[in-house]
Design a protein around this motif. Structure first.
Motif, PDB file in Angstrom:
ATOM      1  N   ILE A 275      27.528 113.193  22.651  1.00  0.00           N
ATOM      2  CA  ILE A 275      27.212 113.967  21.292  1.00  0.00           C
ATOM      3  C   ILE A 275      26.291 115.397  21.767  1.00  0.00           C
ATOM      4  N   SER A 276      25.514 115.003  22.834  1.00  0.00           N
ATOM      5  CA  SER A 276      24.843 116.134  23.148  1.00  0.00           C
ATOM      6  C   SER A 276      25.637 117.369  23.547  1.00  0.00           C
ATOM      7  N   ALA A 277      26.624 117.042  24.320  1.00  0.00           N
ATOM      8  CA  ALA A 277      27.505 117.879  24.927  1.00  0.00           C
ATOM      9  C   ALA A 277      28.172 118.971  23.965  1.00  0.00           C
ATOM     10  N   ASN A 278      28.331 118.257  22.656  1.00  0.00           N
ATOM     11  CA  ASN A 278      29.008 119.188  21.525  1.00  0.00           C
ATOM     12  C   ASN A 278      27.903 119.905  20.730  1.00  0.00           C
ATOM     13  N   PHE A 279      26.620 119.804  21.165  1.00  0.00           N
ATOM     14  CA  PHE A 279      25.594 120.599  20.572  1.00  0.00           C
ATOM     15  C   PHE A 279      25.025 121.561  21.552  1.00  0.00           C
ATOM     16  N   THR A 280      24.740 121.201  22.621  1.00  0.00           N
ATOM     17  CA  THR A 280      23.949 122.246  23.538  1.00  0.00           C
ATOM     18  C   THR A 280      24.677 122.519  24.758  1.00  0.00           C
ATOM     19  N   ASP A 281      25.741 121.508  25.220  1.00  0.00           N
ATOM     20  CA  ASP A 281      26.521 121.853  26.376  1.00  0.00           C
ATOM     21  C   ASP A 281      25.631 122.269  27.620  1.00  0.00           C
ATOM     22  N   PRO A 282      24.527 121.382  27.943  1.00  0.00           N
ATOM     23  CA  PRO A 282      23.783 121.921  29.043  1.00  0.00           C
ATOM     24  C   PRO A 282      24.095 121.879  30.460  1.00  0.00           C
ATOM     25  N   ASP A 283      23.635 122.444  31.426  1.00  0.00           N
ATOM     26  CA  ASP A 283      23.759 122.446  32.798  1.00  0.00           C
ATOM     27  C   ASP A 283      23.707 121.240  33.394  1.00  0.00           C
ATOM     28  N   CYS A 284      22.812 120.384  32.967  1.00  0.00           N
ATOM     29  CA  CYS A 284      22.385 119.203  33.444  1.00  0.00           C
ATOM     30  C   CYS A 284      21.639 118.196  32.642  1.00  0.00           C
ATOM     31  N   TYR A 285      22.311 116.864  32.678  1.00  0.00           N
ATOM     32  CA  TYR A 285      22.088 115.901  31.832  1.00  0.00           C
ATOM     33  C   TYR A 285      20.723 115.098  32.826  1.00  0.00           C
ATOM     34  N   PHE A 286      19.572 114.772  32.516  1.00  0.00           N
ATOM     35  CA  PHE A 286      18.654 113.908  33.315  1.00  0.00           C
ATOM     36  C   PHE A 286      18.305 112.818  32.451  1.00  0.00           C
ATOM     37  N   VAL A 287      18.103 111.839  33.473  1.00  0.00           N
ATOM     38  CA  VAL A 287      17.596 110.416  32.844  1.00  0.00           C
ATOM     39  C   VAL A 287      16.418 110.141  33.503  1.00  0.00           C
ATOM     40  N   VAL A 306      25.934 105.805  33.408  1.00  0.00           N
ATOM     41  CA  VAL A 306      25.892 106.784  32.380  1.00  0.00           C
ATOM     42  C   VAL A 306      26.708 107.928  32.489  1.00  0.00           C
ATOM     43  N   ARG A 307      26.988 108.164  33.618  1.00  0.00           N
ATOM     44  CA  ARG A 307      28.009 109.469  34.052  1.00  0.00           C
ATOM     45  C   ARG A 307      29.458 109.000  33.540  1.00  0.00           C
ATOM     46  N   GLU A 308      29.600 107.436  33.789  1.00  0.00           N
ATOM     47  CA  GLU A 308      31.068 107.240  33.279  1.00  0.00           C
ATOM     48  C   GLU A 308      31.169 107.208  31.852  1.00  0.00           C
ATOM     49  N   HIS A 309      30.173 106.823  31.094  1.00  0.00           N
ATOM     50  CA  HIS A 309      30.301 106.726  29.591  1.00  0.00           C
ATOM     51  C   HIS A 309      29.946 108.109  28.886  1.00  0.00           C
ATOM     52  N   THR A 310      29.742 109.292  29.544  1.00  0.00           N
ATOM     53  CA  THR A 310      29.389 110.523  29.047  1.00  0.00           C
ATOM     54  C   THR A 310      30.762 111.101  29.028  1.00  0.00           C
ATOM     55  N   LEU A 311      31.434 111.348  27.981  1.00  0.00           N
ATOM     56  CA  LEU A 311      32.719 112.030  27.650  1.00  0.00           C
ATOM     57  C   LEU A 311      32.742 113.448  27.656  1.00  0.00           C
ATOM     58  N   LEU A 312      32.980 114.249  28.666  1.00  0.00           N
ATOM     59  CA  LEU A 312      32.894 115.488  28.816  1.00  0.00           C
ATOM     60  C   LEU A 312      34.451 116.059  28.685  1.00  0.00           C
ATOM     61  N   ARG A 313      34.535 117.288  28.307  1.00  0.00           N
ATOM     62  CA  ARG A 313      35.684 118.134  28.337  1.00  0.00           C
ATOM     63  C   ARG A 313      35.707 118.658  29.782  1.00  0.00           C
ATOM     64  N   GLU A 314      37.043 118.789  30.256  1.00  0.00           N
ATOM     65  CA  GLU A 314      37.308 119.354  31.685  1.00  0.00           C
ATOM     66  C   GLU A 314      36.482 120.354  32.075  1.00  0.00           C
ATOM     67  N   GLU A 315      36.519 121.345  31.218  1.00  0.00           N
ATOM     68  CA  GLU A 315      35.575 122.570  31.575  1.00  0.00           C
ATOM     69  C   GLU A 315      34.040 122.254  31.747  1.00  0.00           C
ATOM     70  N   GLN A 316      33.592 121.421  30.902  1.00  0.00           N
ATOM     71  CA  GLN A 316      32.170 120.873  30.865  1.00  0.00           C
ATOM     72  C   GLN A 316      32.146 119.975  32.148  1.00  0.00           C
ATOM     73  N   ALA A 317      32.898 119.034  32.691  1.00  0.00           N
ATOM     74  CA  ALA A 317      32.811 118.393  33.618  1.00  0.00           C
ATOM     75  C   ALA A 317      32.631 118.918  35.102  1.00  0.00           C
ATOM     76  N   ALA A 318      33.355 120.302  34.920  1.00  0.00           N
ATOM     77  CA  ALA A 318      33.411 120.940  36.110  1.00  0.00           C
ATOM     78  C   ALA A 318      32.052 121.700  36.527  1.00  0.00           C
ATOM     79  N   VAL A 319      31.248 121.750  35.511  1.00  0.00           N
ATOM     80  CA  VAL A 319      29.928 122.635  35.727  1.00  0.00           C
ATOM     81  C   VAL A 319      28.563 121.789  35.645  1.00  0.00           C
TER      82      VAL A 319
END
Length: 344
Positions: A275-287, A306-319
């Motif tokens: 959900i956060s990826a679609n709002f803020t599209d951050p550089d890093c996700y911290f746990v 956590v990474r497995e269940h975070t569904l990012l677009r290809e462009e987001q996953a690259a960065v």
């Protein structure tokens, strides 16, 4: 004729105070960005005894850290305070959803203002999730912190969080941005067939905290999974809460019940980050939280889930990157100190 150095810019420090349910932790940050203590310096927080006593306890923590570091009070330029939320941007405790401040005397209490009056120094407020998020962001990105964005989820008694944009905490109009624990997430595919919809102490059903927190384990996850494992040793614990506190150690040993619980927690965080990826599209996700203190093999397994269940677009996953909040016990006080230093 000699010059007085104590009040020079180069000699000034800020104090960070991390207020928790049982203890206040404190640190000191020098003008050049060095923390003057390496570990916890704690005194009892006494928050269950009401606001007046809790403010005095924080003043005691302030005096104690100056004594430990041998810093004269005249050198302190500002104080950073963090507490559990929800609270306003200026440190007024909310009447809804607050675990540590459940007594009516706390509702609407101006914690920051009261401490500022008590100490006679400027006090800068953040909630504990924001403070830990700010510290993680600055440590991870270093000199590039002001150019980067991140989102942090801190798993503890509840689920705290923080959103950082260009090195600054996003607080929101009422100061309650980053209350990630109370974001609703999809439960389909997370819950087992027949597993009850989890409830949160804030009154919501199916928010992140109802699954991904110690309270979520106590209220929702463990009671269900114990019915699936009738011979599990955790049935012999004195209380469900006592059993819940043992779940992580069982998970570190590969116990199936415990791993099922933590996989649901990791899935909850992954859905939050999606959900956060679609709002803020951050550089890093911290746990952050208890998983950071776990055995290395377990925390790496958890972060991978956590990474497995975070569904990012290809462009987001690259960065985008995923990381653990460092120095968990110190993160709040250190983040509070950084915020106070930034205010100057």
């Amino acid at each position: 004729m000699g010059t007085v150095q104590d009040n020079s810019v180069q000699d000034r420090v800020v104090v960070g105070l991390d207020n928790g349910g049982t203890a206040n932790n404190a640190t000191v940050l020098s003008h050049d960005g060095a923390f003057l203590v390496d570990g916890l310096v704690e005194v009892p927080s006494r928050v269950l005894e009401g606001p007046a006593i809790a403010v005095e306890a924080l003043a005691g923590a302030f005096d104690n850290i100056l004594a430990v570091t041998k810093i004269d009070r005249s050198r302190v330029a500002a104080v950073g305070l963090d507490t559990p939320g929800p609270a306003s941007a200026d440190g007024v405790i909310s009447s809804k959803g607050s675990t540590n401040f459940s007594q009516p005397a706390w509702w609407g209490f101006d914690f920051r203002g009261a401490l500022e009056r008590r100490l006679g120094l400027p006090v800068v407020y953040n909630n504990d999730g924001n403070a830990a998020a700010l510290y993680a962001h600055h440590v991870y990105f270093g000199p590039d912190a002001a150019e980067r964005s991140s989102i942090s989820a801190i798993v503890g008694t509840g689920l705290g969080g923080g959103v950082i944009e260009q090195g600054k905490v996003i607080k929101g109009a009422a100061g309650m941005a980053g209350e990630l624990g109370h974001v609703h997430i999809p439960m389909h595919g997370l819950l087992e067939e027949g597993q009850p919809l989890p409830s949160c102490g804030c009154g919501f059903l199916g928010d992140v905290e109802s699954v991904t927190s110690l309270t979520g384990i106590v209220r929702n996850l463990l009671p269900y999974w114990l019915t699936r494992f009738p011979d599990h040793p955790l049935h012999h614990a004195d209380t469900v809460r006592a059993a819940a506190k043992q779940v992580r150690s069982f998970a570190e040993q590969g116990d199936e019940l415990a791993l099922r619980i933590f996989e649901q927690q990791a899935m909850g965080l992954g859905r939050l980050f999606t959900i956060s990826a679609n709002f803020t599209d951050p550089d890093c996700y911290f746990v952050g939280g208890g998983v950071v203190e776990a055995a290395p093999h377990f925390r790496e397994w958890f972060l991978a889930k956590v990474r497995e269940h975070t569904l990012l677009r290809e462009e987001q996953a690259a960065v985008a990157t995923f990381a653990l909040v460092p120095d968990r016990d110190m993160a709040g006080a250190r983040g509070a100190a950084i915020a106070a230093a930034d205010s100057l």
